[in-house]
Enzyme design. Sequence first.
Site, PDB file in Angstrom:
ATOM      1  N   GLY A   1       0.816  -1.202   0.000  1.00 41.63           N
ATOM      2  CA  GLY A   1       0.000   0.000   0.000  1.00 41.63           C
ATOM      3  C   GLY A   1       0.850   1.253   0.000  1.00 41.63           C
ATOM      4  O   GLY A   1       2.087   1.193  -0.010  1.00 41.63           O
TER       5      GLY A   1
ATOM      6  N   LYS B   1       4.673  -0.243  -9.661  1.00 41.56           N
ATOM      7  CA  LYS B   1       4.575   1.208  -9.435  1.00 41.56           C
ATOM      8  C   LYS B   1       5.949   1.837  -9.286  1.00 41.56           C
ATOM      9  O   LYS B   1       6.132   3.024  -9.590  1.00 41.56           O
ATOM     10  CB  LYS B   1       3.682   1.501  -8.228  1.00 41.56           C
ATOM     11  CG  LYS B   1       4.106   0.835  -6.924  1.00 41.56           C
ATOM     12  CD  LYS B   1       5.097   1.620  -6.115  1.00 41.56           C
ATOM     13  CE  LYS B   1       5.569   0.842  -4.912  1.00 41.56           C
ATOM     14  NZ  LYS B   1       6.530   1.570  -4.081  1.00 41.56           N
TER      15      LYS B   1
ATOM     16  N   ASP C   1      -0.654   3.290  -4.063  1.00 46.63           N
ATOM     17  CA  ASP C   1       0.802   3.211  -3.962  1.00 46.63           C
ATOM     18  C   ASP C   1       1.471   3.980  -5.094  1.00 46.63           C
ATOM     19  O   ASP C   1       2.503   4.628  -4.905  1.00 46.63           O
ATOM     20  CB  ASP C   1       1.223   1.739  -3.989  1.00 46.63           C
ATOM     21  CG  ASP C   1       2.537   1.486  -3.279  1.00 46.63           C
ATOM     22  OD1 ASP C   1       3.163   2.455  -2.808  1.00 46.63           O
ATOM     23  OD2 ASP C   1       2.950   0.318  -3.190  1.00 46.63           O
TER      24      ASP C   1
ATOM     25  N   ARG D   1      12.285   6.909  -3.190  1.00 47.12           N
ATOM     26  CA  ARG D   1      13.607   6.695  -3.786  1.00 47.12           C
ATOM     27  C   ARG D   1      13.504   6.488  -5.296  1.00 47.12           C
ATOM     28  O   ARG D   1      14.369   6.931  -6.052  1.00 47.12           O
ATOM     29  CB  ARG D   1      14.292   5.503  -3.130  1.00 47.12           C
ATOM     30  CG  ARG D   1      14.679   5.736  -1.683  1.00 47.12           C
ATOM     31  CD  ARG D   1      15.604   4.650  -1.167  1.00 47.12           C
ATOM     32  NE  ARG D   1      14.944   3.353  -1.097  1.00 47.12           N
ATOM     33  CZ  ARG D   1      14.323   2.878  -0.023  1.00 47.12           C
ATOM     34  NH1 ARG D   1      14.253   3.616   1.072  1.00 47.12           N
ATOM     35  NH2 ARG D   1      13.761   1.681  -0.028  1.00 47.12           N
ATOM     36  N   ASN D   2      12.462   5.805  -5.741  1.00 47.22           N
ATOM     37  CA  ASN D   2      12.303   5.565  -7.178  1.00 47.22           C
ATOM     38  C   ASN D   2      11.983   6.858  -7.921  1.00 47.22           C
ATOM     39  O   ASN D   2      12.518   7.097  -9.012  1.00 47.22           O
ATOM     40  CB  ASN D   2      11.211   4.520  -7.404  1.00 47.22           C
ATOM     41  CG  ASN D   2      11.635   3.151  -6.920  1.00 47.22           C
ATOM     42  OD1 ASN D   2      12.367   2.440  -7.593  1.00 47.22           O
ATOM     43  ND2 ASN D   2      11.199   2.774  -5.723  1.00 47.22           N
TER      44      ASN D   2
ATOM     45  N   GLU E   1      14.318  -0.148  -5.898  1.00 45.66           N
ATOM     46  CA  GLU E   1      13.816  -1.425  -6.406  1.00 45.66           C
ATOM     47  C   GLU E   1      13.414  -1.363  -7.876  1.00 45.66           C
ATOM     48  O   GLU E   1      13.528  -2.353  -8.604  1.00 45.66           O
ATOM     49  CB  GLU E   1      12.622  -1.897  -5.568  1.00 45.66           C
ATOM     50  CG  GLU E   1      12.938  -2.238  -4.121  1.00 45.66           C
ATOM     51  CD  GLU E   1      13.651  -3.580  -3.959  1.00 45.66           C
ATOM     52  OE1 GLU E   1      14.060  -4.166  -4.974  1.00 45.66           O
ATOM     53  OE2 GLU E   1      13.790  -4.020  -2.798  1.00 45.66           O
TER      54      GLU E   1
END
Length: 321
Positions: free
Chosen positions: A129, A184, A237, A248-249, A270
């Site tokens: 989530g 996502k 999300d 971070r993405n 990630e």
Amino acid sequence: MTAHPEFAVIGAGAWGTALASLYAAQGRRVALVARDSTKAAALATTRTTPRLPGLRLPDSLAVTARPPEAPVTLLAVPFQHLRETLGRLPQGNGTLVLCAKGVERESGALGPEIAAEMEPRRPCAVLTGPNFAHEIAIGLPAAAVLAMTDDGARRDLVQHLATPRLRVYGSADPIGAALGGAAKNVIAIAAGAVIGAGLGENARAALITRGLAEIARLTEALGGAAETISGLAGLGDLILTATGSASRNYRAGLAFGQGKRPDTEAGVIEGIATAPALLARARATGCEMPVTEAVTDLLAGRITLEASMNRLLRRALRDER
């Protein structure tokens, strides 16, 4: 530890530490498992972590380097280490709760698929989530979804994981929940890149929306439910990760858009590992994912941001779906 914990949280990064602190602060018996004895000793002594500035670990929270047996084990390790971590768990029949988001680089497998292979006898759920670790750690209000196929076990676990500040919804679709949480991150890189390059909010909104559509298509192709992607595990999300400065993405995308390399010291990004693995999985099912393809090519240096945007804009016109 004088008593077996109710929860074992594997992974003492930001997310694992936030979850462990959340439940320990509620009076639960919790063990936080660090990757080695040196880190465990430092956490146990200082009761602080640079991953969550300003947070002091509850005094009741046990910190260890050895995974204990527990009725519920939450796995919050970087996703590419999930398989290895599952292989090191003590024998038991407690429920596994997958908290990391990603797609395995080598196999393209999602978390529930890896867990089914490594621990086929254990019940398994996905907790996901729109949740930033630092906000969970300090008790700001939030919502999450707990996805598990067993209806009775899911209802019990939802009650167990909900707190006065974290509302937990149930879902019977672990594949959709896992895919929404993984994909996502890729779309967030795209969203950050267009903002970093000065291409505007319109472009970001378009990428988020079309990215959501391709996640829903792949979810259905893998046997999940498209409606899962319209809820917390997908849309919720994605909104947070593709717009929030703490993502971070998203920050990695900003860096790419500005012609810089992303900062990997602040934590695992990630989406970088997920993008090519996700694209390979999509191609194997015959599912089109043009935004994911653009991010994959951009990360590999095969295309510029301007060229990738032009490629998306020049796709054949059609009805929205």
